[in-house]
Design an enzyme around this catalytic site. Structure first.
Site, PDB file in Angstrom:
ATOM      1  N   SER A 152       0.833  -1.199   0.000  1.00 50.59           N
ATOM      2  CA  SER A 152       0.000   0.000   0.000  1.00 50.59           C
ATOM      3  C   SER A 152       0.867   1.248   0.000  1.00 50.59           C
ATOM      4  O   SER A 152       1.574   1.537   0.970  1.00 50.59           O
ATOM      5  CB  SER A 152      -0.916   0.000   1.222  1.00 50.59           C
ATOM      6  N   HIS A 203      -1.121  -1.213  -4.339  1.00 48.25           N
ATOM      7  CA  HIS A 203      -2.390  -0.770  -3.771  1.00 48.25           C
ATOM      8  C   HIS A 203      -2.374   0.753  -3.585  1.00 48.25           C
ATOM      9  O   HIS A 203      -1.452   1.308  -2.978  1.00 48.25           O
ATOM     10  CB  HIS A 203      -2.625  -1.456  -2.429  1.00 48.25           C
ATOM     11  N   ASP A 223      -4.673   3.748  -2.109  1.00 52.15           N
ATOM     12  CA  ASP A 223      -5.830   4.152  -1.315  1.00 52.15           C
ATOM     13  C   ASP A 223      -6.246   5.567  -1.700  1.00 52.15           C
ATOM     14  O   ASP A 223      -5.492   6.521  -1.502  1.00 52.15           O
ATOM     15  CB  ASP A 223      -5.498   4.114   0.177  1.00 52.15           C
ATOM     16  N   MET A 227      -8.721   8.480  -0.823  1.00 51.04           N
ATOM     17  CA  MET A 227      -9.608   8.962   0.247  1.00 51.04           C
ATOM     18  C   MET A 227      -9.938  10.428  -0.016  1.00 51.04           C
ATOM     19  O   MET A 227      -9.052  11.213  -0.373  1.00 51.04           O
ATOM     20  CB  MET A 227      -8.940   8.815   1.609  1.00 51.04           C
ATOM     21  N   HIS A 272      -8.313   1.472  -4.437  1.00 52.87           N
ATOM     22  CA  HIS A 272      -9.363   1.288  -3.433  1.00 52.87           C
ATOM     23  C   HIS A 272      -9.988   2.655  -3.173  1.00 52.87           C
ATOM     24  O   HIS A 272      -9.368   3.519  -2.551  1.00 52.87           O
ATOM     25  CB  HIS A 272      -8.744   0.703  -2.161  1.00 52.87           C
ATOM     26  N   MET A 309     -12.163   5.022  -1.373  1.00 52.72           N
ATOM     27  CA  MET A 309     -12.895   5.361  -0.153  1.00 52.72           C
ATOM     28  C   MET A 309     -13.427   6.773  -0.338  1.00 52.72           C
ATOM     29  O   MET A 309     -12.915   7.735   0.247  1.00 52.72           O
ATOM     30  CB  MET A 309     -11.977   5.220   1.062  1.00 52.72           C
ATOM     31  N   MET A 316     -12.147  -5.491   4.353  1.00 49.75           N
ATOM     32  CA  MET A 316     -11.344  -4.627   5.203  1.00 49.75           C
ATOM     33  C   MET A 316     -11.275  -5.222   6.600  1.00 49.75           C
ATOM     34  O   MET A 316     -12.304  -5.473   7.230  1.00 49.75           O
ATOM     35  CB  MET A 316     -11.926  -3.218   5.234  1.00 49.75           C
ATOM     36  N   ASN A 341      -3.995   4.431   8.109  1.00 51.78           N
ATOM     37  CA  ASN A 341      -3.025   3.337   8.071  1.00 51.78           C
ATOM     38  C   ASN A 341      -2.595   2.977   9.498  1.00 51.78           C
ATOM     39  O   ASN A 341      -2.794   3.732  10.447  1.00 51.78           O
ATOM     40  CB  ASN A 341      -1.794   3.748   7.261  1.00 51.78           C
ATOM     41  N   ASP A 377      -7.416  -6.324   3.445  1.00 55.37           N
ATOM     42  CA  ASP A 377      -6.745  -5.035   3.564  1.00 55.37           C
ATOM     43  C   ASP A 377      -6.900  -4.495   4.979  1.00 55.37           C
ATOM     44  O   ASP A 377      -8.022  -4.281   5.439  1.00 55.37           O
ATOM     45  CB  ASP A 377      -7.362  -4.053   2.555  1.00 55.37           C
TER      46      ASP A 377
END
Length: 241
Positions: free
Chosen positions: A22, A50, A52, A54, A83, A85, A154, A161, A192
Protein backbone atom coordinates in the site's frame (compact mmCIF):
# COMPACT_ATOMS: atom_id res chain seq x y z
CA UNK A 1 -5.82 -18.40 -20.06
CA UNK A 2 -2.35 -17.35 -18.93
CA UNK A 3 -1.86 -17.78 -15.17
CA UNK A 4 0.99 -15.26 -14.83
CA UNK A 5 0.00 -13.06 -11.88
CA UNK A 6 2.55 -10.38 -12.80
CA UNK A 7 0.53 -9.47 -15.88
CA UNK A 8 -2.62 -9.20 -13.81
CA UNK A 9 -4.21 -12.32 -15.26
CA UNK A 10 -7.65 -13.12 -13.87
CA UNK A 11 -6.84 -16.82 -13.59
CA UNK A 12 -4.01 -18.18 -11.48
CA UNK A 13 -3.41 -21.05 -9.04
CA UNK A 14 -5.03 -20.27 -5.72
CA UNK A 15 -1.93 -21.50 -3.90
CA UNK A 16 0.18 -18.58 -5.12
CA UNK A 17 -0.62 -15.52 -2.97
CA UNK A 18 -0.67 -11.99 -4.33
CA UNK A 19 1.06 -9.26 -2.32
CA UNK A 20 -0.12 -5.69 -2.82
CA UNK A 21 1.99 -3.08 -0.97
CA UNK A 22 0.00 0.00 0.00
CA UNK A 23 1.62 3.19 -1.23
CA UNK A 24 -0.13 5.25 1.44
CA UNK A 25 2.43 3.86 3.90
CA UNK A 26 5.37 4.85 1.69
CA UNK A 27 7.21 8.14 1.29
CA UNK A 28 4.56 10.32 -0.34
CA UNK A 29 7.22 12.60 -1.83
CA UNK A 30 8.78 9.66 -3.71
CA UNK A 31 5.88 7.58 -4.98
CA UNK A 32 7.55 6.47 -8.22
CA UNK A 33 10.62 5.35 -6.27
CA UNK A 34 8.46 3.56 -3.71
CA UNK A 35 6.72 1.70 -6.52
CA UNK A 36 10.08 0.78 -8.06
CA UNK A 37 11.45 -0.56 -4.76
CA UNK A 38 8.82 -3.32 -4.57
CA UNK A 39 8.65 -4.13 -8.28
CA UNK A 40 11.44 -6.69 -8.08
CA UNK A 41 14.34 -7.37 -10.40
CA UNK A 42 15.60 -10.89 -10.87
CA UNK A 43 13.48 -11.86 -7.85
CA UNK A 44 9.72 -11.75 -7.93
CA UNK A 45 8.44 -8.53 -6.39
CA UNK A 46 5.00 -7.26 -5.53
CA UNK A 47 2.07 -8.44 -7.63
CA UNK A 48 -0.15 -5.39 -7.38
CA UNK A 49 0.39 -1.86 -6.11
CA UNK A 50 -2.39 -0.77 -3.77
CA UNK A 51 -3.51 2.86 -4.03
CA UNK A 52 -5.83 4.15 -1.31
CA UNK A 53 -7.99 6.99 -2.61
CA UNK A 54 -9.61 8.96 0.25
CA UNK A 55 -11.66 12.12 -0.22
CA UNK A 56 -12.04 13.51 3.30
CA UNK A 57 -15.81 12.89 3.16
CA UNK A 58 -16.50 9.15 2.96
CA UNK A 59 -13.56 8.81 5.37
CA UNK A 60 -11.97 11.67 7.33
CA UNK A 61 -8.55 11.30 5.77
CA UNK A 62 -7.33 12.63 2.38
CA UNK A 63 -4.71 10.79 0.33
CA UNK A 64 -4.40 10.32 -3.42
CA UNK A 65 -6.60 11.35 -6.30
CA UNK A 66 -6.97 10.84 -10.01
CA UNK A 67 -3.89 12.85 -11.11
CA UNK A 68 -1.65 10.68 -8.92
CA UNK A 69 -3.06 7.48 -10.42
CA UNK A 70 -2.55 8.80 -13.95
CA UNK A 71 1.08 9.61 -13.14
CA UNK A 72 1.75 6.30 -11.40
CA UNK A 73 0.39 4.37 -14.37
CA UNK A 74 3.15 5.92 -16.46
CA UNK A 75 5.90 5.10 -13.98
CA UNK A 76 5.27 1.53 -12.85
CA UNK A 77 4.73 -1.81 -14.52
CA UNK A 78 2.77 -3.12 -11.54
CA UNK A 79 -1.02 -3.41 -11.86
CA UNK A 80 -2.60 -0.56 -9.90
CA UNK A 81 -5.15 -1.70 -7.34
CA UNK A 82 -7.25 1.38 -6.58
CA UNK A 83 -9.36 1.29 -3.43
CA UNK A 84 -11.85 4.15 -3.60
CA UNK A 85 -12.90 5.36 -0.15
CA UNK A 86 -14.92 8.19 -1.63
CA UNK A 87 -18.43 9.53 -1.90
CA UNK A 88 -20.24 9.06 -5.21
CA UNK A 89 -18.04 6.36 -6.77
CA UNK A 90 -20.73 6.00 -9.45
CA UNK A 91 -19.47 9.32 -10.79
CA UNK A 92 -15.72 8.90 -10.33
CA UNK A 93 -14.76 5.22 -10.40
CA UNK A 94 -14.66 4.78 -14.18
CA UNK A 95 -12.20 7.68 -14.42
CA UNK A 96 -9.72 5.59 -12.41
CA UNK A 97 -10.16 2.66 -14.77
CA UNK A 98 -9.57 4.95 -17.74
CA UNK A 99 -6.50 6.39 -15.99
CA UNK A 100 -4.87 2.95 -16.05
CA UNK A 101 -6.02 1.19 -12.87
CA UNK A 102 -6.10 -2.59 -13.17
CA UNK A 103 -8.56 -3.15 -10.31
CA UNK A 104 -10.97 -0.53 -8.96
CA UNK A 105 -12.78 -1.33 -5.71
CA UNK A 106 -15.72 0.70 -4.40
CA UNK A 107 -17.53 0.40 -1.09
CA UNK A 108 -20.84 -1.37 -1.31
CA UNK A 109 -22.63 1.25 0.81
CA UNK A 110 -21.28 4.18 -1.24
CA UNK A 111 -22.61 3.25 -4.66
CA UNK A 112 -26.20 3.67 -5.72
CA UNK A 113 -26.07 1.07 -8.50
CA UNK A 114 -23.16 -1.30 -7.88
CA UNK A 115 -24.07 -3.81 -10.61
CA UNK A 116 -24.23 -1.13 -13.29
CA UNK A 117 -20.96 0.33 -12.02
CA UNK A 118 -19.27 -3.07 -12.24
CA UNK A 119 -20.25 -3.28 -15.89
CA UNK A 120 -18.96 0.21 -16.60
CA UNK A 121 -15.64 -0.53 -14.92
CA UNK A 122 -15.16 -3.65 -17.02
CA UNK A 123 -16.10 -1.76 -20.17
CA UNK A 124 -13.38 0.76 -19.30
CA UNK A 125 -10.82 -2.05 -19.06
CA UNK A 126 -10.55 -2.65 -15.32
CA UNK A 127 -11.54 -5.36 -12.88
CA UNK A 128 -14.46 -4.38 -10.66
CA UNK A 129 -14.03 -4.75 -6.92
CA UNK A 130 -16.56 -4.50 -4.10
CA UNK A 131 -15.23 -3.43 -0.70
CA UNK A 132 -16.72 -4.20 2.72
CA UNK A 133 -15.87 -2.16 5.80
CA UNK A 134 -15.90 -4.06 9.11
CA UNK A 135 -19.42 -2.93 10.03
CA UNK A 136 -20.96 -4.02 6.70
CA UNK A 137 -22.10 -7.68 6.62
CA UNK A 138 -21.26 -9.76 3.59
CA UNK A 139 -24.23 -12.11 3.32
CA UNK A 140 -26.95 -9.59 2.31
CA UNK A 141 -24.83 -8.50 -0.64
CA UNK A 142 -23.79 -11.85 -2.11
CA UNK A 143 -26.12 -11.41 -5.09
CA UNK A 144 -24.47 -8.09 -5.89
CA UNK A 145 -20.98 -9.51 -5.33
CA UNK A 146 -21.63 -12.11 -8.01
CA UNK A 147 -21.32 -9.30 -10.59
CA UNK A 148 -17.82 -8.32 -9.39
CA UNK A 149 -14.32 -9.66 -9.92
CA UNK A 150 -12.76 -8.81 -6.56
CA UNK A 151 -14.00 -8.91 -2.98
CA UNK A 152 -12.08 -6.51 -0.75
CA UNK A 153 -12.52 -7.41 2.92
CA UNK A 154 -11.34 -4.63 5.20
CA UNK A 155 -9.84 -5.98 8.41
CA UNK A 156 -9.64 -2.46 9.90
CA UNK A 157 -12.03 0.51 9.70
CA UNK A 158 -11.38 2.48 6.50
CA UNK A 159 -9.54 5.78 6.56
CA UNK A 160 -6.17 5.44 8.31
CA UNK A 161 -3.03 3.34 8.07
CA UNK A 162 -1.34 1.41 10.86
CA UNK A 163 -4.46 0.05 12.56
CA UNK A 164 -4.71 -3.28 14.36
CA UNK A 165 -6.00 -6.29 12.43
CA UNK A 166 -9.53 -7.39 13.42
CA UNK A 167 -9.51 -11.22 13.26
CA UNK A 168 -13.31 -11.44 13.34
CA UNK A 169 -13.35 -10.07 9.78
CA UNK A 170 -11.95 -13.38 8.57
CA UNK A 171 -15.48 -14.76 8.83
CA UNK A 172 -16.24 -12.89 5.60
CA UNK A 173 -13.18 -14.42 3.96
CA UNK A 174 -14.21 -17.92 4.99
CA UNK A 175 -17.76 -17.45 3.69
CA UNK A 176 -16.49 -16.16 0.35
CA UNK A 177 -13.86 -18.90 0.09
CA UNK A 178 -16.47 -21.61 0.56
CA UNK A 179 -18.66 -20.10 -2.15
CA UNK A 180 -15.71 -19.71 -4.55
CA UNK A 181 -14.56 -23.28 -3.97
CA UNK A 182 -18.13 -24.51 -4.52
CA UNK A 183 -18.33 -22.66 -7.82
CA UNK A 184 -21.11 -20.39 -6.56
CA UNK A 185 -18.99 -17.23 -6.64
CA UNK A 186 -16.11 -16.19 -8.89
CA UNK A 187 -14.11 -13.49 -7.13
CA UNK A 188 -10.56 -12.92 -6.01
CA UNK A 189 -10.58 -12.41 -2.23
CA UNK A 190 -8.44 -9.52 -1.00
CA UNK A 191 -7.73 -8.57 2.63
CA UNK A 192 -6.75 -5.03 3.56
CA UNK A 193 -5.78 -3.68 6.96
CA UNK A 194 -3.27 -4.68 9.61
CA UNK A 195 -1.70 -7.35 7.41
CA UNK A 196 1.79 -8.21 8.60
CA UNK A 197 3.95 -11.25 9.32
CA UNK A 198 1.89 -11.98 12.41
CA UNK A 199 -1.53 -11.86 10.73
CA UNK A 200 -1.07 -12.87 7.09
CA UNK A 201 -1.01 -16.57 7.93
CA UNK A 202 -4.48 -16.45 9.46
CA UNK A 203 -5.83 -14.49 6.49
CA UNK A 204 -4.32 -16.98 4.07
CA UNK A 205 -5.62 -19.97 6.02
CA UNK A 206 -9.09 -18.41 5.94
CA UNK A 207 -8.91 -18.36 2.15
CA UNK A 208 -7.67 -14.94 1.05
CA UNK A 209 -5.92 -14.66 -2.32
CA UNK A 210 -4.47 -11.15 -2.15
CA UNK A 211 -2.94 -9.31 0.80
CA UNK A 212 -2.61 -5.54 1.13
CA UNK A 213 0.31 -4.61 3.37
CA UNK A 214 1.35 -1.06 4.16
CA UNK A 215 3.54 -0.55 7.21
CA UNK A 216 4.61 -4.21 7.05
CA UNK A 217 6.33 -3.39 3.74
CA UNK A 218 7.19 0.30 3.70
CA UNK A 219 7.89 0.51 7.42
CA UNK A 220 10.87 -1.82 7.03
CA UNK A 221 14.43 -1.17 5.93
CA UNK A 222 14.03 -3.51 2.95
CA UNK A 223 10.53 -3.35 1.41
CA UNK A 224 11.38 -5.86 -1.33
CA UNK A 225 12.49 -8.41 1.25
CA UNK A 226 9.35 -7.70 3.28
CA UNK A 227 7.23 -8.60 0.23
CA UNK A 228 9.09 -11.90 -0.12
CA UNK A 229 8.66 -12.74 3.57
CA UNK A 230 4.94 -11.98 3.49
CA UNK A 231 4.47 -14.16 0.42
CA UNK A 232 6.38 -17.00 2.07
CA UNK A 233 4.17 -16.79 5.17
CA UNK A 234 0.99 -16.87 3.10
CA UNK A 235 2.27 -19.71 0.98
CA UNK A 236 3.12 -21.73 4.08
CA UNK A 237 -0.41 -21.19 5.38
CA UNK A 238 -1.84 -22.41 2.07
CA UNK A 239 0.25 -25.55 2.48
CA UNK A 240 -0.92 -26.05 6.05
CA UNK A 241 2.35 -24.94 7.63
Amino acid sequence: MDSDVRTGSDRRPRREPLIAPSLASGDLARLADEARIVTGGSDRGADWLHVDVMDGHFVPNITFGLPVVRSLARHTSLPLDCHLMIEDPDRWAVDYAEAGAYNVSVHVEATGDPIALAGRLRAAGARAGLAFAPHIPLEPHLGTLAHFDTLLVMSVPPGFNGQRFIPEMLHKVRVARRLVDAGELDVLIEVDGGVNLGTIGAAAAAGADCFVAGTAVYGTNDPARAVRLLRAKARAAYEGG
